[in-house]
Write a protein that holds these residues in place. Structure first.
Motif, PDB file in Angstrom:
ATOM      1  N   LEU A   1       0.814  -1.211   0.000  1.00  0.00           N
ATOM      2  CA  LEU A   1       0.000   0.000   0.000  1.00  0.00           C
ATOM      3  C   LEU A   1       0.850   1.264   0.000  1.00  0.00           C
ATOM      4  O   LEU A   1       0.422   2.298  -0.510  1.00  0.00           O
ATOM      5  CB  LEU A   1      -0.924   0.005   1.214  1.00  0.00           C
ATOM      6  CG  LEU A   1      -1.787  -1.261   1.384  1.00  0.00           C
ATOM      7  CD1 LEU A   1      -2.567  -1.196   2.686  1.00  0.00           C
ATOM      8  CD2 LEU A   1      -2.721  -1.446   0.194  1.00  0.00           C
ATOM      9  N   SER A   2       2.039   1.193   0.575  1.00  0.00           N
ATOM     10  CA  SER A   2       2.914   2.361   0.667  1.00  0.00           C
ATOM     11  C   SER A   2       4.328   1.896   0.981  1.00  0.00           C
ATOM     12  O   SER A   2       4.519   0.849   1.621  1.00  0.00           O
ATOM     13  CB  SER A   2       2.419   3.308   1.764  1.00  0.00           C
ATOM     14  OG  SER A   2       3.318   4.366   1.967  1.00  0.00           O
ATOM     15  N   VAL A   3       5.311   2.658   0.536  1.00  0.00           N
ATOM     16  CA  VAL A   3       6.695   2.385   0.940  1.00  0.00           C
ATOM     17  C   VAL A   3       6.905   2.842   2.380  1.00  0.00           C
ATOM     18  O   VAL A   3       7.704   2.260   3.114  1.00  0.00           O
ATOM     19  CB  VAL A   3       7.681   3.098  -0.009  1.00  0.00           C
ATOM     20  CG1 VAL A   3       9.126   2.885   0.453  1.00  0.00           C
ATOM     21  CG2 VAL A   3       7.515   2.584  -1.440  1.00  0.00           C
ATOM     22  N   GLU A   4       6.174   3.856   2.779  1.00  0.00           N
ATOM     23  CA  GLU A   4       6.281   4.372   4.145  1.00  0.00           C
ATOM     24  C   GLU A   4       5.953   3.277   5.156  1.00  0.00           C
ATOM     25  O   GLU A   4       4.929   2.614   5.061  1.00  0.00           O
ATOM     26  CB  GLU A   4       5.335   5.555   4.352  1.00  0.00           C
ATOM     27  CG  GLU A   4       5.425   6.181   5.729  1.00  0.00           C
ATOM     28  CD  GLU A   4       4.483   7.352   5.900  1.00  0.00           C
ATOM     29  OE1 GLU A   4       4.573   8.033   6.940  1.00  0.00           O
ATOM     30  OE2 GLU A   4       3.663   7.596   4.987  1.00  0.00           O
ATOM     31  N   GLY A   5       6.834   3.081   6.105  1.00  0.00           N
ATOM     32  CA  GLY A   5       6.604   2.088   7.144  1.00  0.00           C
ATOM     33  C   GLY A   5       7.107   0.696   6.818  1.00  0.00           C
ATOM     34  O   GLY A   5       7.110  -0.170   7.693  1.00  0.00           O
ATOM     35  N   LEU A   6       7.533   0.462   5.576  1.00  0.00           N
ATOM     36  CA  LEU A   6       8.061  -0.864   5.250  1.00  0.00           C
ATOM     37  C   LEU A   6       9.433  -1.041   5.897  1.00  0.00           C
ATOM     38  O   LEU A   6      10.296  -0.165   5.786  1.00  0.00           O
ATOM     39  CB  LEU A   6       8.203  -1.042   3.735  1.00  0.00           C
ATOM     40  CG  LEU A   6       6.956  -1.331   2.914  1.00  0.00           C
ATOM     41  CD1 LEU A   6       7.347  -1.596   1.460  1.00  0.00           C
ATOM     42  CD2 LEU A   6       6.183  -2.511   3.465  1.00  0.00           C
ATOM     43  N   PRO A   7       9.661  -2.165   6.550  1.00  0.00           N
ATOM     44  CA  PRO A   7      10.996  -2.423   7.100  1.00  0.00           C
ATOM     45  C   PRO A   7      12.031  -2.505   5.978  1.00  0.00           C
ATOM     46  O   PRO A   7      11.726  -2.909   4.853  1.00  0.00           O
ATOM     47  CB  PRO A   7      10.838  -3.788   7.791  1.00  0.00           C
ATOM     48  CG  PRO A   7       9.373  -3.953   8.008  1.00  0.00           C
ATOM     49  CD  PRO A   7       8.707  -3.236   6.877  1.00  0.00           C
ATOM     50  N   ARG A   8      13.244  -2.107   6.297  1.00  0.00           N
ATOM     51  CA  ARG A   8      14.310  -2.149   5.288  1.00  0.00           C
ATOM     52  C   ARG A   8      14.504  -3.560   4.739  1.00  0.00           C
ATOM     53  O   ARG A   8      14.790  -3.742   3.547  1.00  0.00           O
ATOM     54  CB  ARG A   8      15.612  -1.636   5.907  1.00  0.00           C
ATOM     55  CG  ARG A   8      16.777  -1.589   4.934  1.00  0.00           C
ATOM     56  CD  ARG A   8      17.947  -0.835   5.510  1.00  0.00           C
ATOM     57  NE  ARG A   8      19.062  -0.748   4.578  1.00  0.00           N
ATOM     58  CZ  ARG A   8      20.091   0.076   4.721  1.00  0.00           C
ATOM     59  NH1 ARG A   8      20.142   0.883   5.770  1.00  0.00           N
ATOM     60  NH2 ARG A   8      21.066   0.099   3.836  1.00  0.00           N
ATOM     61  N   ALA A   9      14.319  -4.559   5.584  1.00  0.00           N
ATOM     62  CA  ALA A   9      14.510  -5.942   5.139  1.00  0.00           C
ATOM     63  C   ALA A   9      13.527  -6.312   4.036  1.00  0.00           C
ATOM     64  O   ALA A   9      13.881  -7.042   3.093  1.00  0.00           O
ATOM     65  CB  ALA A   9      14.359  -6.897   6.326  1.00  0.00           C
ATOM     66  N   ILE A  10      12.291  -5.816   4.132  1.00  0.00           N
ATOM     67  CA  ILE A  10      11.296  -6.135   3.105  1.00  0.00           C
ATOM     68  C   ILE A  10      11.593  -5.380   1.814  1.00  0.00           C
ATOM     69  O   ILE A  10      11.466  -5.927   0.711  1.00  0.00           O
ATOM     70  CB  ILE A  10       9.874  -5.852   3.613  1.00  0.00           C
ATOM     71  CG1 ILE A  10       9.484  -6.909   4.644  1.00  0.00           C
ATOM     72  CG2 ILE A  10       8.868  -5.808   2.464  1.00  0.00           C
ATOM     73  CD1 ILE A  10       8.086  -6.776   5.174  1.00  0.00           C
ATOM     74  N   VAL A  11      11.987  -4.110   1.920  1.00  0.00           N
ATOM     75  CA  VAL A  11      12.374  -3.359   0.723  1.00  0.00           C
ATOM     76  C   VAL A  11      13.521  -4.066   0.012  1.00  0.00           C
ATOM     77  O   VAL A  11      13.502  -4.253  -1.217  1.00  0.00           O
ATOM     78  CB  VAL A  11      12.769  -1.911   1.083  1.00  0.00           C
ATOM     79  CG1 VAL A  11      13.318  -1.174  -0.137  1.00  0.00           C
ATOM     80  CG2 VAL A  11      11.564  -1.158   1.651  1.00  0.00           C
ATOM     81  N   THR A  12      14.510  -4.497   0.785  1.00  0.00           N
ATOM     82  CA  THR A  12      15.653  -5.205   0.197  1.00  0.00           C
ATOM     83  C   THR A  12      15.223  -6.538  -0.400  1.00  0.00           C
ATOM     84  O   THR A  12      15.713  -6.937  -1.472  1.00  0.00           O
ATOM     85  CB  THR A  12      16.738  -5.425   1.263  1.00  0.00           C
ATOM     86  OG1 THR A  12      17.142  -4.156   1.792  1.00  0.00           O
ATOM     87  CG2 THR A  12      17.952  -6.121   0.679  1.00  0.00           C
ATOM     88  N   GLN A  13      14.306  -7.241   0.266  1.00  0.00           N
ATOM     89  CA  GLN A  13      13.791  -8.500  -0.276  1.00  0.00           C
ATOM     90  C   GLN A  13      13.148  -8.282  -1.645  1.00  0.00           C
ATOM     91  O   GLN A  13      13.369  -9.060  -2.575  1.00  0.00           O
ATOM     92  CB  GLN A  13      12.764  -9.104   0.680  1.00  0.00           C
ATOM     93  CG  GLN A  13      12.115 -10.390   0.159  1.00  0.00           C
ATOM     94  CD  GLN A  13      10.862 -10.784   0.932  1.00  0.00           C
ATOM     95  OE1 GLN A  13      10.310  -9.979   1.694  1.00  0.00           O
ATOM     96  NE2 GLN A  13      10.398 -12.001   0.741  1.00  0.00           N
TER      97      GLN A  13
END
Length: 331
Positions: free
Chosen positions: A30-42
């Motif tokens: 739903l948003s990049v805001e609040g996503l943990p860095r680990a999930i963004v990297t995944q």
């Protein structure tokens, strides 16, 4: 902790971060805001694995075989809608593109009633673009636990897959975010892409994020987020590693925020001469659609530092990654 207490804690966590399940796994985007860095990297790492699919003779993978993906675009789109459709088909999903102008939504059917009826047709994943901020969040709160929602752009709020593909593009060419100066130039006030890019860059530890634009087109709260605000292109581009240009979103503007597009180009349009203030190996990006001669000169769009077309292509791999990840996790 009792079962009742665990249940209440789980419900509170779901309300606080509806994108994640109780195990911290991505079930909606739903948003990049609040996503943990680990999930963004995944997501970025998974996209890198999918990038080579373009070079294969057979470009399909079976990861979403038997799944139904419904593209619901209440606003016009070329790149986002097309790359989502390509991505879903390369994952072997069944894809339905809803024609909103000819759907019951044009007769007054509510958004949630539309979703309920499509869910009854065995939808597994909704890709939603909507003019109202928060519409994908509303849908995510009302779908069944096995149904997933991806925000393809909502109002002025967020465009998470564009933000993620921008992060993928930057990482592809520059690798280490901790050393980078990134300048986001243009109509930041109305740009959901800019918001998603800023959150992505902050999450990945970018050394310096700059927002560049006239005072009427720059939100007043960015400095509180640690963003450097510049009101001249000369200051904003100085020694930048990455330049992300934004179009003027006239359809979202009310009132006279600019004297003219010609005056805007004179002050904030990116030309080869102005680009020389950035580093010699700086890359130029643009989420599209491009308005040549308004926010960017054709010589820059087609020049050696432009990565605008590769940026579009990376969107397929990133959207494949997002769909495969959310579809593989249970609520």
């Amino acid at each position: 902790m009792s079962c009742a207490c665990r249940s209440r804690a789980s419900e509170h966590a779901a309300r606080a971060q509806p994108q994640l399940n109780g195990n911290g796994e991505l079930i909606h985007l739903l948003s990049v805001e609040g996503l943990p860095r680990a999930i963004v990297t995944q997501i970025l790492d998974t996209a890198a694995n999918f990038a080579s699919v373009n070079d294969r003779e057979v470009k399909k993978l079976p990861l979403l075989r038997g799944k139904s993906v419904f593209n619901l675009f209440f606003e016009n789109s070329t790149r986002t809608r097309t790359t989502f459709e390509i991505a879903a088909k390369r994952l072997s999903a069944d894809v339905l593109n809803l024609d909103i102008a000819r759907s019951s939504a044009s007769k007054g059917e509510s958004l949630l009633d539309t979703i309920a009826n499509l869910s009854a047709m065995a939808a597994d994943l909704f890709v939603v673009r909507h003019g109202e901020s928060g519409a994908p969040h509303l849908i995510a709160r009302h779908v069944a636990p096995h149904v997933h929602v991806i925000n393809a752009g909502d109002g002025r709020h967020a465009h998470p897959t564009q933000g993620l593909l921008d992060m993928y593009t930057i990482r592809h060419y520059k690798q280490d975010f901790s050393r980078l100066v990134v300048a986001i130039v243009g109509d930041v006030l109305h740009s959901r892409v800019a918001r998603s890019d800023i959150h992505g860059l902050m999450t990945l530890g970018c050394a310096e994020v700059r927002v560049v634009g006239p005072r009427t087109l720059v939100p007043c709260d960015l400095a509180q987020m640690g963003v450097r605000v510049c009101h001249t292109l000369q200051e904003g581009l100085a020694d930048a590693d990455v330049v992300i240009m934004l179009r003027l979103q006239n359809e979202r503007m009310s009132g006279a925020l600019l004297p003219s597009s010609q005056e805007y180009f004179k002050c904030f349009g990116l030309t080869p001469e102005k680009l020389q203030r950035a580093k010699p190996d700086a890359i130029v990006m643009h989420p599209g659609p491009i308005n040549r001669g308004v926010e960017i000169d054709s010589a820059v769009v087609d020049g050696r530092q432009s990565v605008i077309l590769p940026q579009v292509g990376f969107g397929i791999a990133v959207r494949m990654a997002v769909m495969s990840i959310v579809a593989g996790n249970d609520a």
